[in-house]
Design an enzyme around this catalytic site. Structure first.
Site, mmCIF file in Angstrom:
data_model
loop_
_atom_site.group_PDB
_atom_site.id
_atom_site.type_symbol
_atom_site.label_atom_id
_atom_site.label_comp_id
_atom_site.label_asym_id
_atom_site.label_seq_id
_atom_site.Cartn_x
_atom_site.Cartn_y
_atom_site.Cartn_z
ATOM 1 N N CYS A 164 0.840 -1.204 0.000
ATOM 2 C CA CYS A 164 0.000 0.000 0.000
ATOM 3 C C CYS A 164 0.871 1.248 0.000
ATOM 4 O O CYS A 164 1.775 1.401 0.822
ATOM 5 C CB CYS A 164 -0.893 0.006 1.237
ATOM 6 N N CYS A 185 -1.827 -0.004 9.206
ATOM 7 C CA CYS A 185 -0.946 -1.169 9.068
ATOM 8 C C CYS A 185 0.433 -0.787 9.594
ATOM 9 O O CYS A 185 1.308 -0.389 8.832
ATOM 10 C CB CYS A 185 -0.797 -1.573 7.606
ATOM 11 N N CYS A 206 -8.418 0.168 0.576
ATOM 12 C CA CYS A 206 -7.527 -0.366 1.604
ATOM 13 C C CYS A 206 -7.330 -1.853 1.308
ATOM 14 O O CYS A 206 -8.299 -2.572 1.080
ATOM 15 C CB CYS A 206 -8.171 -0.165 2.974
ATOM 16 N N GLN A 245 -16.951 -10.581 14.312
ATOM 17 C CA GLN A 245 -15.500 -10.683 14.098
ATOM 18 C C GLN A 245 -15.155 -10.232 12.675
ATOM 19 O O GLN A 245 -15.847 -10.608 11.734
ATOM 20 C CB GLN A 245 -15.042 -12.127 14.311
ATOM 21 N N GLU A 265 -24.625 -9.630 26.853
ATOM 22 C CA GLU A 265 -24.076 -8.642 25.911
ATOM 23 C C GLU A 265 -24.751 -7.300 26.166
ATOM 24 O O GLU A 265 -25.947 -7.237 26.441
ATOM 25 C CB GLU A 265 -24.334 -9.162 24.482
ATOM 26 N N ASP A 309 -15.177 -12.869 26.241
ATOM 27 C CA ASP A 309 -14.551 -12.307 25.036
ATOM 28 C C ASP A 309 -14.756 -10.799 25.062
ATOM 29 O O ASP A 309 -15.498 -10.249 24.249
ATOM 30 C CB ASP A 309 -15.198 -12.951 23.793
ATOM 31 N N CYS A 361 -8.603 -9.613 22.682
ATOM 32 C CA CYS A 361 -7.977 -8.911 21.565
ATOM 33 C C CYS A 361 -6.908 -7.951 22.093
ATOM 34 O O CYS A 361 -6.389 -7.138 21.343
ATOM 35 C CB CYS A 361 -9.019 -8.187 20.728
HETATM 36 N N1 SAH Z 1 -17.968 -13.005 21.398
HETATM 37 C C1 SAH Z 1 -18.488 -12.138 20.377
HETATM 38 C C2 SAH Z 1 -18.286 -10.644 20.652
HETATM 39 C C3 SAH Z 1 -16.948 -10.196 21.108
HETATM 40 S S1 SAH Z 1 -16.626 -8.458 21.007
HETATM 41 C C4 SAH Z 1 -17.930 -12.523 19.028
HETATM 42 O O1 SAH Z 1 -16.965 -13.243 18.931
HETATM 43 O O2 SAH Z 1 -18.493 -12.095 18.017
HETATM 44 C C5 SAH Z 1 -17.013 -7.868 22.586
HETATM 45 C C6 SAH Z 1 -18.493 -7.652 22.791
HETATM 46 O O3 SAH Z 1 -18.657 -7.173 24.124
HETATM 47 C C7 SAH Z 1 -19.143 -6.621 21.889
HETATM 48 O O4 SAH Z 1 -20.275 -7.184 21.288
HETATM 49 C C8 SAH Z 1 -19.540 -5.482 22.857
HETATM 50 O O5 SAH Z 1 -20.737 -4.847 22.480
HETATM 51 C C9 SAH Z 1 -19.702 -6.219 24.151
HETATM 52 N N2 SAH Z 1 -19.517 -5.463 25.399
HETATM 53 C C10 SAH Z 1 -18.738 -4.381 25.625
HETATM 54 N N3 SAH Z 1 -18.754 -4.047 26.922
HETATM 55 C C11 SAH Z 1 -19.580 -4.939 27.544
HETATM 56 C C12 SAH Z 1 -19.984 -5.121 28.897
HETATM 57 N N4 SAH Z 1 -19.560 -4.311 29.855
HETATM 58 N N5 SAH Z 1 -20.811 -6.149 29.174
HETATM 59 C C13 SAH Z 1 -21.256 -6.981 28.205
HETATM 60 N N6 SAH Z 1 -20.903 -6.844 26.899
HETATM 61 C C14 SAH Z 1 -20.075 -5.841 26.575
#
Ligand code: SAH
Length: 508
Positions: free
Chosen positions: A73, A82, A165, A333, A383, A432, A459
């Site tokens: 790029c 990047c 991109c 994701q 969530e 997650d 992440c």
């Molecule tokens: N496990 C899912 C999402 C992971 S991303 C997947 O793999 O697709 C993290 C997620 O946490 C997002 O959807 C975000 O909206 C949510 N999130 C952020 N803060 C939060 C909280 N305090 N309690 C619950 N969910 C939350």
């Protein structure tokens, strides 16, 4: 020796910072050099002097590193998205493996030898370009006042035009060019952060890699004729009636966008266009999406299918995969190819037999939850985004999954509440969270619930390490760690770990 701004020094880059800068030392004093690759010897210009280190800019590579590659790029230096595109992909993976390990050692307090024992080699990508299923392009004006879409230059908020991109899909360029052409033709103003005027702020594009379905969401600074906020004329720098909106107010009356039908007609020429929507964001904020989304053409959601494998025994866990509906405001994701590997690993680590009660915290649209459900007795997902929970419920129903239940709310509030009021229980907890990691109250409740295993998908390995330390102090032992590269060319890395309860006092 004292260094000062604009000094030119020659350094050999011996290390990489967690942000991807090359680190070169002179007599033990480090220089952090953006765009330098580990192994380079380079002439660099000092840009900022601090007591214990300096920042410097790459002036000239004197001897290139064996890990240096030609970036694809032309904008990679300006964009900053990047950070390590000039580094070979193999070396990027080694950097990410080290980054996870270093965080576990420095922040988590684990011994390096111990980390070596529990850590498996990082899972890399077959093709580290064009992997993102989602793009969010800011829209603004160039110096001539012409609307452009691109990226923010460095840490600023001025937009450099670039509609292609290399991390995103090829359709992004086509879609953005249609939108920009429409904006020019009908004098639709881009949003201006300084004045708060103008209409178009961002364009969100998502593509389902397996379905091919495409979603476009225009983030706009106006509520449309149905909203209560002031009209389009006041919001925009130019009046639409004068500038080509031949039906006078009519097109504004029933629309969010000048000559909306024409824009829709052009966008729907793109194959597999499935959903076109607007998101209303009239706030003076860095947050991209507004809370309201209105579909202006097609479906509210696109779909995508994920296949997950039992990697230990190498067979597909679901014959046809699980198909997910995704709305514009839901998290999904961004790298679908690697997501299959990530989820497969999380499922392996959860080690379910069909008898377990599992909590999936931060569950988004229920992706991990629904795979867990296939191997557990009961799954509960939590969530914060209501639309994502709506998607999760619909996804469970569409896939005939009846043993998954979902709750809207903060994990750190829902979990303690359910635990204290209803005495809920978990054999396995999967988390997650976003980059900031788990909230203290969430970790505390997990420790009280004392599940057999905790699977943590992260992440950001720095906040992961911080949280693991707390869980270890509460009786858990780190058993497995593995990185999965979801974000080639960037310094980011996804990671999955498994912990087991090893404390003396068994609650149950
Ligand atoms: N496990 C899912 C999402 C992971 S991303 C997947 O793999 O697709 C993290 C997620 O946490 C997002 O959807 C975000 O909206 C949510 N999130 C952020 N803060 C939060 C909280 N305090 N309690 C619950 N969910 C939350």
């Amino acid at each position: 020796m004292e260094y000062k701004k604009n000094d030119i020094v020659t350094v050999t880059i011996g290390d990489i910072s967690s942000e991807g800068e090359g680190i070169g030392k002179i007599n033990g004093y480090p220089f952090f050099v953006k765009d330098a690759v580990i192994g380079d010897t380079a002439r660099v210009r000092v840009t900022k002097v601090k007591k214990n280190y300096s920042f410097a800019r790459l002036e000239e590579v004197v001897t290139p590193s064996p890990y240096r590659v030609e970036p694809v790029c032309a904008y990679h230096k300006q964009c900053g998205g990047c950070q390590i595109q000039a580094m070979s992909y193999e070396r990027q993976l080694a950097f990410k493996q080290d980054k996870i390990k270093n965080n576990l050692v420095r922040i988590g307090g684990f011994a390096p030898e111990f980390v070596d024992c529990v850590m498996e080699p990082i899972v890399g990508m077959d093709n580290p370009f064009r992997y993102r299923n989602k793009a969010q392009y800011p829209v603004g004006c160039d110096k001539e006042g012409t609307p452009v879409a691109g990226f923010y230059a460095g840490r600023t908020h001025s937009i450099i035009a670039n509609t292609d991109c290399y991390l995103g899909v090829e359709e992004n360029k086509e879609i953005l060019e249609i939108i920009l052409k429409h904006m020019k033709k009908y004098h639709v103003p881009a949003y201006d952060e300084n004045t708060g005027k103008g209409l178009v702020r961002h364009v969100l594009i998502r593509k389902g890699f397996t379905s091919g379905e495409i979603m476009v969401c225009l983030v706009i600074n106006w509520r449309g004729s149905r909203g209560k906020a002031s009209g389009f004329k006041e919001q925009c720098a130019v009046t639409v009636e004068e500038k080509g909106c031949s039906r006078g107010n009519k097109c504004v009356q029933d629309a969010y966008f000048p000559m909306q039908e024409k824009l829709i007609a052009a966008l729907t020429q793109i194959s597999r266009m499935t959903s076109i929507s607007v998101s209303i964001n009239t706030e003076n904020t860095n947050v991209i999406m507004g809370k309201e989304v209105h579909t202006i053409w097609g479906d509210d959601r696109i779909t995508d299918t994920i296949h997950v494998r039992d990697t230990l025994h190498d067979f597909a866990l679901t014959e046809k995969g699980i198909t997910f509906s995704i709305s514009p405001l839901s998290f999904y994701q961004v790298n679908p190819v690697q997501t299959e590997k990530l989820y497969s690993l999380a499922l392996d680590y959860a080690d379910l037999t069909g008898k377990e009660t599992v909590w999936d915290l931060y569950c988004g649209i229920g992706t991990i939850s629904l795979f867990l459900a296939g191997k557990a007795k009961q799954v509960y997902g939590v969530e914060i985004v209501p639309q994502a929970i709506e998607d999760a419920k619909q996804n469970a129903a569409n896939n005939n999954i009846t043993n998954a239940q979902f709750f809207v709310g903060k994990a750190e509030e829902v979990l303690p509440e359910k635990y204290e009021k209803e005495g809920i229980f978990a054999d396995v907890i999967v988390v997650d969270p976003p980059r900031k990691g788990c909230d203290g109250a969430c970790l505390e409740t997990m420790l009280k619930m004392q599940p057999e295993r905790i699977v943590y998908v992260s992440c950001d390995s720095a906040t992961l390490a911080r949280d693991l330390k707390i869980l270890c102090e509460g009786g858990y032992e780190l058993k497995k760690v593995r990185g999965v590269d979801q974000f080639g060319m960037t310094v980011h890395v996804e990671c999955v770990i498994m912990m087991q309860y090893c404390g003396k006092e068994k609650k149950k």
